[in-house]
Motif scaffolding. Sequence first.
Motif, PDB file in Angstrom:
ATOM      1  N   THR A 135       0.697  -1.401  -0.396  1.00 39.89           N
ATOM      2  CA  THR A 135      -0.142   0.056  -0.013  1.00 39.89           C
ATOM      3  C   THR A 135       0.583   1.099  -0.100  1.00 39.89           C
ATOM      4  OG1 THR A 135      -1.800  -1.211   1.078  1.00 39.89           O
ATOM      5  CG2 THR A 135      -1.749   1.692   0.685  1.00 39.89           C
ATOM      6  N   VAL A 136       1.500   1.224   0.857  1.00 43.87           N
ATOM      7  CA  VAL A 136       2.951   2.836   1.009  1.00 43.87           C
ATOM      8  C   VAL A 136       3.972   1.803   1.179  1.00 43.87           C
ATOM      9  CG1 VAL A 136       3.028   5.471   2.081  1.00 43.87           C
ATOM     10  CG2 VAL A 136       0.768   3.807   2.036  1.00 43.87           C
ATOM     11  N   ASP A 172       3.630   5.181  -4.762  1.00 45.72           N
ATOM     12  CA  ASP A 172       3.460   4.675  -3.513  1.00 45.72           C
ATOM     13  C   ASP A 172       4.559   5.244  -2.274  1.00 45.72           C
ATOM     14  OD1 ASP A 172       1.163   4.137  -4.104  1.00 45.72           O
ATOM     15  OD2 ASP A 172       1.475   1.940  -4.351  1.00 45.72           O
ATOM     16  N   VAL A 174       5.857   7.096   0.442  1.00 47.95           N
ATOM     17  CA  VAL A 174       6.450   8.553   1.030  1.00 47.95           C
ATOM     18  C   VAL A 174       7.935   8.878   1.837  1.00 47.95           C
ATOM     19  CG1 VAL A 174       4.331   9.431   0.810  1.00 47.95           C
ATOM     20  CG2 VAL A 174       5.082   8.251   3.203  1.00 47.95           C
ATOM     21  N   GLN A 179       3.546  11.481   6.451  1.00 50.16           N
ATOM     22  CA  GLN A 179       2.594  11.623   5.247  1.00 50.16           C
ATOM     23  C   GLN A 179       1.915   9.815   4.853  1.00 50.16           C
ATOM     24  OE1 GLN A 179       6.698  12.290   2.833  1.00 50.16           O
ATOM     25  NE2 GLN A 179       5.327  13.893   1.474  1.00 50.16           N
ATOM     26  N   ALA A 180       2.517   8.570   5.666  1.00 49.14           N
ATOM     27  CA  ALA A 180       1.795   7.826   5.712  1.00 49.14           C
ATOM     28  C   ALA A 180       0.597   7.186   5.921  1.00 49.14           C
ATOM     29  CB  ALA A 180       3.207   6.882   6.278  1.00 49.14           C
ATOM     30  N   ASP A 182      -1.134   9.802   6.485  1.00 52.62           N
ATOM     31  CA  ASP A 182      -2.119  10.756   5.962  1.00 52.62           C
ATOM     32  C   ASP A 182      -3.094  10.066   5.557  1.00 52.62           C
ATOM     33  OD1 ASP A 182      -1.854  12.455   7.744  1.00 52.62           O
ATOM     34  OD2 ASP A 182      -0.317  14.105   6.118  1.00 52.62           O
ATOM     35  N   ARG A 183      -1.502   9.249   4.287  1.00 54.04           N
ATOM     36  CA  ARG A 183      -2.647   7.737   3.503  1.00 54.04           C
ATOM     37  C   ARG A 183      -3.465   7.009   3.324  1.00 54.04           C
ATOM     38  NH1 ARG A 183      -0.018   6.712  -1.874  1.00 54.04           N
ATOM     39  NH2 ARG A 183       1.898   8.356  -2.577  1.00 54.04           N
ATOM     40  N   LEU A 184      -2.956   6.379   4.495  1.00 54.61           N
ATOM     41  CA  LEU A 184      -3.727   5.561   5.457  1.00 54.61           C
ATOM     42  C   LEU A 184      -5.172   5.704   6.111  1.00 54.61           C
ATOM     43  CD1 LEU A 184      -0.665   3.388   7.295  1.00 54.61           C
ATOM     44  CD2 LEU A 184      -1.935   2.725   4.761  1.00 54.61           C
ATOM     45  N   HIS A 185      -5.411   7.004   6.488  1.00 53.12           N
ATOM     46  CA  HIS A 185      -6.598   7.213   7.383  1.00 53.12           C
ATOM     47  C   HIS A 185      -7.281   6.957   6.160  1.00 53.12           C
ATOM     48  CE1 HIS A 185      -8.461   9.990   9.227  1.00 53.12           C
ATOM     49  NE2 HIS A 185      -8.456  10.132  10.461  1.00 53.12           N
ATOM     50  N   GLU A 186      -7.565   6.757   5.028  1.00 55.41           N
ATOM     51  CA  GLU A 186      -9.265   6.749   5.028  1.00 55.41           C
ATOM     52  C   GLU A 186      -9.602   5.302   5.100  1.00 55.41           C
ATOM     53  OE1 GLU A 186     -11.188   8.659   1.605  1.00 55.41           O
ATOM     54  OE2 GLU A 186     -11.095   9.464   3.725  1.00 55.41           O
TER      55      GLU A 186
END
Lengths: 224, 485
Positions: A135-136, A172, A174, A179-180, A182-186
Amino acid sequence: MGTEMMVATNSGTARAEVLRRIRVAKGGTSDTETAGTAWSRVAREYRRSAVLEPKSLLELLEDRLRDYDAHVVRVGYCDVADAVAKMLAARGKRRLVVPAGLAAEWLPAGFEFVRDDGMSSTALDAFDGVMTGSTVAIAVTGTVILQNVPGQGRRAVTLVPDYHLCIVNAADVVETIPQAMDRLHETAKLTTTFFSGPSATADIEMTRIKGVHGPRHLDVILIV
Amino acid sequence: MSGVALDPKTSPVFPMAAKAALGDTQMRKNVRHATDVIQSKRARVVGEMPDWQQLREAGRQIRQHTMEHLDFYLEQFEENCTRAGGVVHWARDAEEAKRIVTALVKASGSDEVIKIKSMTTEEIHLNDALAAAGIHAYETDLAELIIQLGEDQPSHIVVPALHKNRQQIREIFQRKMNLPELGETPQDLADAARMFLREKFLRVKTGVSGANFLIAETGGVCIVESEGNGRMCLTLPETLITIVGIDKVLPRFQDLEVVLQLLPRSATGERMNPYNSIWTGVKEGDGPRAFHVVLMDNARTEILADKEGRQTLNCIRCGACQNACPVYRQTGGQAYGSVYAGPIGAILTPQLQEMHYAQSLPFASSLCGACYEVCPVKINIPEVLIHLRNKVVKQNTAGIAGLFDVEAGAMKAMAMIFKSERRFRAAQRLGRIAETPLVRKDGRGVGWIGWLPGMLGGWTQVRDLQEMPEETFRDWWEKRRTNGN
Ligand code: SF4
């Protein structure tokens, strides 16, 4: 079941009592609004954004992954299957488990890839390794993050086999942990695993030993 | 120490236990080596962070904020975890927590559990309670396994077996795993542990864990580890029971970005530990089908109520203060008589005991401030130590505090003696005669006094005294003068 019911009943009283003690101790009850306002006032003056150029970002990730004994190569999208074949051959791995939804064009001929359909842990243990996407990835710490989505699958699949080959998209990657996050928040509620190198321990005389219970070897293919 | 639990209620007071520990040179060597290694790794990776101080400050504020709204965040966690298919239980104290966990394990239909290292379960001696109920607990963290098989006790909150070296570990594994041919490289030992535990990971149906963080916003739980044994315990069993102190909650998912930077660097000197797991309730087809969280108070609300002691709850259990503490580095962890050793143990343990036990611990510090400097969430440990010392003295002028009154008394007596020359000379002469039966010669022929009787005992409980010289400087000076030289 009877036991569980009893446990639950006791807990009702305990719950009320613990919450009462907390409220007495801190003098009052908090609600969404007071907590929310106070939370937003926490000073966050630490670094959240990136400073590196894309090229140095990937170099940093590679460097940090290698520092943790992972083997890393960088290839274009069309050369992934080739790189996979080379890595598996070098490691002497033939039979791998893969999660549903892993891109078929990444799988080279000449090896056996078995799709995970919820097989038992013992069955997973019999594979030479596992191959997944990701994912990241976080450059500063050399961390790759997996979630339960197509191409990455359930947690046991990347845990039980002795070898993990992981594909990371440069898009993907960061730089920082904020930053990671932020991306995972959803998708914060999906089961999530961060890994930084293969399993390791330093419990014996502080010597870093690779591979205790998780995969002992980790290869990463970085798609640029 | 074998087999006897580290229980503040029954452990010897720190000065006594420390004295015994000081005689164990192998243990002290192992502890010094391990803490040196972690400290230098920590210094290096902390040095890489230009925003370390800002992160510490954010960490402090997040933790302090959480405590100020703890009721709200726990309820929010409960609601979200329950919605995601988890079952939340509350426990007022250790007894209740043990009853709940034991009942849950029985309800899972298993008489064995695999466990990931958890300070909370050690705090309440969960394994003993499980054993009493006929349930066998397998510790799966390498260090915890060494301790369990060696019938030993942990000595550090992050590296519990750091007091053992590889020969000692090998000997334990050879005996308990029946491996007479076992090699002695760390790799051999880790391989043996892998073999030994894999069968259990694949077979045992119930897992027990602690947690590093609970996330109120999502109802998620986060565990930070290195070996993958944590992932095994969290992922493979059918039932997972997680037991956590109510202080472990974080307000939001985003807050992980702070603690996940602070914890690994402070704890093991790594930029990131090999594995972090985050899960929320149960996920069909991924991990356990039944998930229980036990939220345990066990005197944490007492600590919350104490304005000055409250910051103790901010601790994220990184162990950095232990590695930095000159007292811990000399005595090792077991002398603290509690699973929480070092500076954090010195403030946490007596408070968890509601100041009824472990009252000598707030005195087990030189107040040098090294612990405060390294603490990633800026807990002012020296301040709390002094606060607790006052509490001990006030709460309790007899009892354990008396030991320290003895030292104060001894100091007063000394002051009195130093004030009068006649008394000083008399004391010296008397001392030389009186000490004779107490002196033990060391390898170099220097005499040491291990303990002094009566009122002076308080002094030698914490330090050795060198024997008095045959002739004092004063005696020599005077003789020299009368001889006319
Ligand atoms: S008191 Fe601070 S340094 Fe010590 S274990 Fe807790 S967080 Fe770490």
